[in-house]
Design a protein around this motif. Sequence first.
Motif, PDB file in Angstrom:
ATOM      1  N   THR A   9       0.885  -1.172   0.000  1.00  0.00           N
ATOM      2  CA  THR A   9       0.000   0.000   0.000  1.00  0.00           C
ATOM      3  C   THR A   9       0.916   1.214   0.000  1.00  0.00           C
TER       4      THR A   9
ATOM      5  N   SER B 181      -2.666  11.434   6.276  1.00  0.00           N
ATOM      6  CA  SER B 181      -3.815  10.584   6.606  1.00  0.00           C
ATOM      7  C   SER B 181      -4.996  11.052   5.781  1.00  0.00           C
TER       8      SER B 181
ATOM      9  N   SER C 289      -9.684  -3.270  -0.901  1.00  0.00           N
ATOM     10  CA  SER C 289      -8.765  -3.337   0.253  1.00  0.00           C
ATOM     11  C   SER C 289      -8.471  -1.955   0.840  1.00  0.00           C
ATOM     12  N   HIS C 290      -8.742  -0.888   0.094  1.00  0.00           N
ATOM     13  CA  HIS C 290      -8.527   0.477   0.623  1.00  0.00           C
ATOM     14  C   HIS C 290      -9.417   0.731   1.840  1.00  0.00           C
ATOM     15  N   ALA C 291     -10.513  -0.028   1.944  1.00  0.00           N
ATOM     16  CA  ALA C 291     -11.495   0.224   3.010  1.00  0.00           C
ATOM     17  C   ALA C 291     -11.272  -0.676   4.229  1.00  0.00           C
ATOM     18  N   TRP C 292     -10.235  -1.490   4.205  1.00  0.00           N
ATOM     19  CA  TRP C 292     -10.004  -2.400   5.327  1.00  0.00           C
ATOM     20  C   TRP C 292      -9.500  -1.674   6.582  1.00  0.00           C
ATOM     21  N   GLY C 293      -8.926  -0.478   6.390  1.00  0.00           N
ATOM     22  CA  GLY C 293      -8.345   0.249   7.532  1.00  0.00           C
ATOM     23  C   GLY C 293      -7.039  -0.367   8.005  1.00  0.00           C
ATOM     24  N   ALA C 294      -6.398  -1.170   7.162  1.00  0.00           N
ATOM     25  CA  ALA C 294      -5.141  -1.840   7.549  1.00  0.00           C
ATOM     26  C   ALA C 294      -3.945  -0.975   7.171  1.00  0.00           C
ATOM     27  N   LYS C 295      -3.155  -0.600   8.158  1.00  0.00           N
ATOM     28  CA  LYS C 295      -1.956   0.205   7.872  1.00  0.00           C
ATOM     29  C   LYS C 295      -0.747  -0.733   7.899  1.00  0.00           C
TER      30      LYS C 295
ATOM     31  N   ASP D 180       2.221   1.355  15.257  1.00  0.00           N
ATOM     32  CA  ASP D 180       1.214   1.942  14.356  1.00  0.00           C
ATOM     33  C   ASP D 180       0.927   1.043  13.156  1.00  0.00           C
TER      34      ASP D 180
ATOM     35  N   MET E  82      -4.610   3.726  -0.055  1.00  0.00           N
ATOM     36  CA  MET E  82      -4.625   2.589   0.876  1.00  0.00           C
ATOM     37  C   MET E  82      -4.919   1.257   0.183  1.00  0.00           C
TER      38      MET E  82
END
Length: 262
Positions: free
Chosen positions: A105, A113, A139-145, A167, A200
Motif C-alpha cells: 500500500t 492521513s 482493500s482500501h477500506a479495510w483500515g489496515a496500515k 502503528d 490505501m
Amino acid sequence: MTQTPDLKTVQNTYARDGVVLLKQVLSQDWLIKLRQAVDDEVAKGDRYFAYKNMRENPGVFQDYCLSSDIGQRVAEVANSPWTSLIYDQIFAKEPGTKTQTGWHTDQPYWPVSGPIMTMWIALDPVDPDNGALEFVRGSHAWGAKYRPFKTDQLGGFLHYLEVDNPDYIDMPDFEMNRADYDIFHYPKMKPGDALAFDGMIVHSAMGNRTSTRRRRGYAIRFAVDGATYEPRDTVTEWLHDNSLRPGAPFAGGRFPVIYRAS
Ligand SMILES: O=C(O)CCC(=O)C(=O)O
C-alpha cells in the motif's frame, strides 16, 4: 465500442473498489510531451524507484501537473472540492524486466492521513504481458496500515522498516494466498488511459515478460478533501514540510492546491 461511463458510475466504482480505469485522460499533445520527458529522465540511468518529484523542477512534468485538467479530474473522481499535488513518479518497466513489483500500500510511505489518490497514466499500451497493475478490490477500506518495507531495485521485498512501531501491522502474503483475495487487473490500457487508485489499496505490478514492448507509467499522487498532514517517522521524511502544522489539511507549502471548485 466501449462506452465511457458517466461520472457517477466512475465515482461509485472508485469509492467501492478503490480503483477505477479512466479512458483517455491525456490529449495527444500531452502524451507526446510526457513520453519524451520520461525518456529524457530515464536516459539518466537511475534506478527504477528513483525517478520522482520531477514536478518540483520547471519542465514538462511541472507544466502537466499545474496547467492540465488533471487536478479537476482527480477532484471529480474523488468528489472533492479541491485537489493538491503531492509528488510524481515514473515507473518504466523496460522489456525483459520480469520482476513483479511486490504487493504494497502506498500511504504508509507518506506523511498523510485521509483520502489520497494516485493517477497512474499509461504512456504505452499496458496488459498482463508487459506489466499490468493488479489490485485487491476493496482493500482500501479495510483500515489496515501495513508496515512499510525496503525493496530491491524493482520492488521485490527486502526487509521491513519501522519494525518496532506499533502503528503498523505486517502484511499478509497476498502472492502466496491469491485465491483468498479478490485480485483483479484491467486487461488492456491504451496510451493516455489512467488508473485512479486510493492510497490505501493493496496493489502490485506484473513483470514485463516481453522482449520488445516498453511499459512506461507516469504516476502522480494527489491529496483531496479530508487529507491531513501527519509527519510520523523516518520513512516519510523526504516529504516533510515544516510550514504545515501536523493535522492541518494536506494543502499548501510544498503541496500546492492545483484545483478548487468555483
Ligand atoms: O508501475 C508500477 O510498476 C508500480 C506502480 C505502483 O506501485 C504505484 O504507483 O504505487
